[in-house]
Scaffold this motif. Structure first.
Motif, mmCIF file in Angstrom:
data_model
loop_
_atom_site.group_PDB
_atom_site.id
_atom_site.type_symbol
_atom_site.label_atom_id
_atom_site.label_comp_id
_atom_site.label_asym_id
_atom_site.label_seq_id
_atom_site.Cartn_x
_atom_site.Cartn_y
_atom_site.Cartn_z
ATOM 1 N N PRO A 93 65.208 71.694 40.511
ATOM 2 C CA PRO A 93 64.681 72.829 39.741
ATOM 3 C C PRO A 93 63.875 72.346 38.537
ATOM 4 O O PRO A 93 63.991 71.198 38.102
ATOM 5 C CB PRO A 93 65.951 73.567 39.287
ATOM 6 N N GLY A 94 63.070 73.246 38.005
ATOM 7 C CA GLY A 94 62.383 72.944 36.754
ATOM 8 C C GLY A 94 60.970 72.444 36.946
ATOM 9 O O GLY A 94 60.343 72.610 37.996
ATOM 10 N N THR A 95 60.470 71.802 35.894
ATOM 11 C CA THR A 95 59.086 71.332 35.856
ATOM 12 C C THR A 95 59.061 69.892 35.352
ATOM 13 O O THR A 95 58.385 69.581 34.367
ATOM 14 C CB THR A 95 58.225 72.220 34.935
ATOM 15 N N GLY A 96 59.785 69.022 36.022
ATOM 16 C CA GLY A 96 59.945 67.658 35.539
ATOM 17 C C GLY A 96 58.969 66.669 36.136
ATOM 18 O O GLY A 96 57.928 67.020 36.707
ATOM 19 N N ASP A 97 59.345 65.380 36.009
ATOM 20 C CA ASP A 97 58.487 64.285 36.445
ATOM 21 C C ASP A 97 58.204 64.328 37.944
ATOM 22 O O ASP A 97 57.114 63.963 38.380
ATOM 23 C CB ASP A 97 59.135 62.936 36.096
ATOM 24 N N VAL A 98 59.194 64.753 38.740
ATOM 25 C CA VAL A 98 59.021 64.773 40.195
ATOM 26 C C VAL A 98 57.881 65.716 40.583
ATOM 27 O O VAL A 98 56.994 65.365 41.373
ATOM 28 C CB VAL A 98 60.329 65.196 40.892
ATOM 29 N N HIS A 99 57.888 66.913 40.024
ATOM 30 C CA HIS A 99 56.871 67.906 40.372
ATOM 31 C C HIS A 99 55.486 67.447 39.921
ATOM 32 O O HIS A 99 54.507 67.586 40.663
ATOM 33 C CB HIS A 99 57.210 69.246 39.719
ATOM 34 N N THR A 119 68.944 86.247 36.615
ATOM 35 C CA THR A 119 67.851 86.214 35.642
ATOM 36 C C THR A 119 67.578 84.807 35.129
ATOM 37 O O THR A 119 66.417 84.384 35.019
ATOM 38 C CB THR A 119 68.155 87.149 34.457
ATOM 39 N N ALA A 120 68.629 84.048 34.812
ATOM 40 C CA ALA A 120 68.436 82.703 34.276
ATOM 41 C C ALA A 120 67.729 81.802 35.288
ATOM 42 O O ALA A 120 66.838 81.022 34.933
ATOM 43 C CB ALA A 120 69.778 82.089 33.881
ATOM 44 N N ALA A 121 68.116 81.900 36.562
ATOM 45 C CA ALA A 121 67.485 81.083 37.606
ATOM 46 C C ALA A 121 66.039 81.509 37.828
ATOM 47 O O ALA A 121 65.155 80.669 38.021
ATOM 48 C CB ALA A 121 68.274 81.197 38.909
ATOM 49 N N VAL A 122 65.790 82.813 37.791
ATOM 50 C CA VAL A 122 64.433 83.317 38.002
ATOM 51 C C VAL A 122 63.511 82.859 36.880
ATOM 52 O O VAL A 122 62.335 82.535 37.104
ATOM 53 C CB VAL A 122 64.436 84.855 38.124
ATOM 54 N N GLN A 123 64.024 82.824 35.649
ATOM 55 C CA GLN A 123 63.208 82.375 34.528
ATOM 56 C C GLN A 123 62.749 80.931 34.720
ATOM 57 O O GLN A 123 61.591 80.588 34.435
ATOM 58 C CB GLN A 123 63.992 82.518 33.222
ATOM 59 N N VAL A 124 63.660 80.064 35.216
ATOM 60 C CA VAL A 124 63.291 78.672 35.483
ATOM 61 C C VAL A 124 62.249 78.609 36.600
ATOM 62 O O VAL A 124 61.280 77.844 36.531
ATOM 63 C CB VAL A 124 64.537 77.850 35.859
ATOM 64 N N THR A 125 62.448 79.416 37.640
ATOM 65 C CA THR A 125 61.511 79.433 38.766
ATOM 66 C C THR A 125 60.151 79.941 38.336
ATOM 67 O O THR A 125 59.108 79.448 38.799
ATOM 68 C CB THR A 125 62.071 80.313 39.894
ATOM 69 N N LEU A 126 60.132 80.911 37.454
ATOM 70 C CA LEU A 126 58.868 81.457 36.957
ATOM 71 C C LEU A 126 58.072 80.381 36.216
ATOM 72 O O LEU A 126 56.846 80.294 36.355
ATOM 73 C CB LEU A 126 59.134 82.646 36.042
ATOM 74 N N LYS A 127 58.765 79.534 35.460
ATOM 75 C CA LYS A 127 58.088 78.435 34.777
ATOM 76 C C LYS A 127 57.483 77.460 35.792
ATOM 77 O O LYS A 127 56.376 76.951 35.599
ATOM 78 C CB LYS A 127 59.072 77.700 33.861
ATOM 79 N N GLY A 128 58.219 77.214 36.869
ATOM 80 C CA GLY A 128 57.699 76.360 37.930
ATOM 81 C C GLY A 128 56.454 76.954 38.558
ATOM 82 O O GLY A 128 55.478 76.246 38.841
ATOM 83 N N ALA A 129 56.473 78.268 38.772
ATOM 84 C CA ALA A 129 55.312 78.940 39.357
ATOM 85 C C ALA A 129 54.096 78.800 38.441
ATOM 86 O O ALA A 129 52.976 78.531 38.909
ATOM 87 C CB ALA A 129 55.628 80.410 39.606
ATOM 88 N N LYS A 130 54.304 78.977 37.141
ATOM 89 C CA LYS A 130 53.205 78.844 36.186
ATOM 90 C C LYS A 130 52.650 77.420 36.180
ATOM 91 O O LYS A 130 51.434 77.209 36.066
ATOM 92 C CB LYS A 130 53.691 79.220 34.787
ATOM 93 N N MET A 131 53.550 76.427 36.324
ATOM 94 C CA MET A 131 53.101 75.040 36.339
ATOM 95 C C MET A 131 52.200 74.772 37.543
ATOM 96 O O MET A 131 51.119 74.182 37.403
ATOM 97 C CB MET A 131 54.297 74.085 36.382
#
Length: 232
Positions: A93-99, A119-131
């Motif tokens: 999950p998230g927007t780290g070095d791997v992505h 909601t907490a999981a969706v918020q993390v996923t939304l950040k990934g989508a924006k990235m």
């Protein structure tokens, strides 16, 4: 996808918490050929590769970013994947070095976001989508995982989370339930489409695989050659 005749590879991009060895029941250490390329083990007609196959089960990988990115490159380009129709990379999950590393150094056809409707999981996923949007990587859609369960009494779907930000994410591809059949398959390392091929749960995964295959076919990217471990 493999059951539908695709030549499939599965790369575990989660260096710190690899799960592919458990989920695919592949625990043998890969061999290295005379070209110093890793030969991915195969199960259920899927070639699999994970850091979990290269390190002891109880050991913890404690690496900084550059080492993580180097490991991803080794698993991706330092393996003899052969001729594949699709290489699926499971990321943390998230927007780290791997992505970031994959987005910059791999020819990604598209991204599938996976999240629970919490909601907490969706918020993390939304950040990934924006990235991925900023990196101009296409997003195929969202898989809602553990979005509901089936009541044992009335046999109707019951949702766990009523309010979330799911509507703020890209198009939903499918919603998967929380169910003991799927959980048991995960624990035993036998995919639900293998253990319960005629079940409603298997049909959901089959439907998802069919839709992703159709997206790839429309983009004329379903056939991608991987020669000597070097992606084009």
């Amino acid at each position: 996808m493999a059951r539908r005749g695709k030549r499939v590879g599965l790369l575990d991009g989660d260096i710190f918490g690899p799960t592919v060895p458990l989920l695919m029941n592949v625990h043998s250490e890969p061999i290295v050929n005379d070209k110093n390329l890793i030969i991915p083990p195969q199960n259920y007609n899927v070639k699999c590769l994970s850091m979990g196959m290269l390190t002891p089960l109880e050991s913890a990988v404690i690496w900084r970013g550059p080492l993580v990115m180097s490991a991803i490159q080794r698993l991706l380009r330092g393996a003899e994947w052969g001729l594949l129709d699709v290489l699926i990379i499971d990321t943390p999950p998230g927007t780290g070095d791997v992505h970031l590393s994959l987005s910059q150094h791999a020819p990604i056809t598209g991204v599938i976001l996976v999240t629970t409707p919490h909601t907490a999981a969706v918020q993390v996923t939304l950040k990934g989508a924006k990235m991925f949007e900023k990196l101009k990587v296409p997003i195929f859609g969202v898989v809602e995982n553990m979005g509901y369960t089936i009541c044992n009494n009335c046999y109707q779907p019951m949702q766990f989370f009523q309010d979330s930000l799911m509507n703020s994410l890209p198009r939903k591809l499918i919603s998967l339930p929380l169910d003991s059949h799927i959980s048991d398959c995960n624990e035993s390392g036998v995919p639900v489409v293998i253990k319960y091929p005629e079940s409603d749960y298997a049909n959901l995964f089959t439907k998802l695989a069919r839709e992703i295959s159709e997206i790839l076919d429309r983009q004329n990217c379903s056939k991608q050659e991987v020669n000597d471990g070097l992606l084009p």
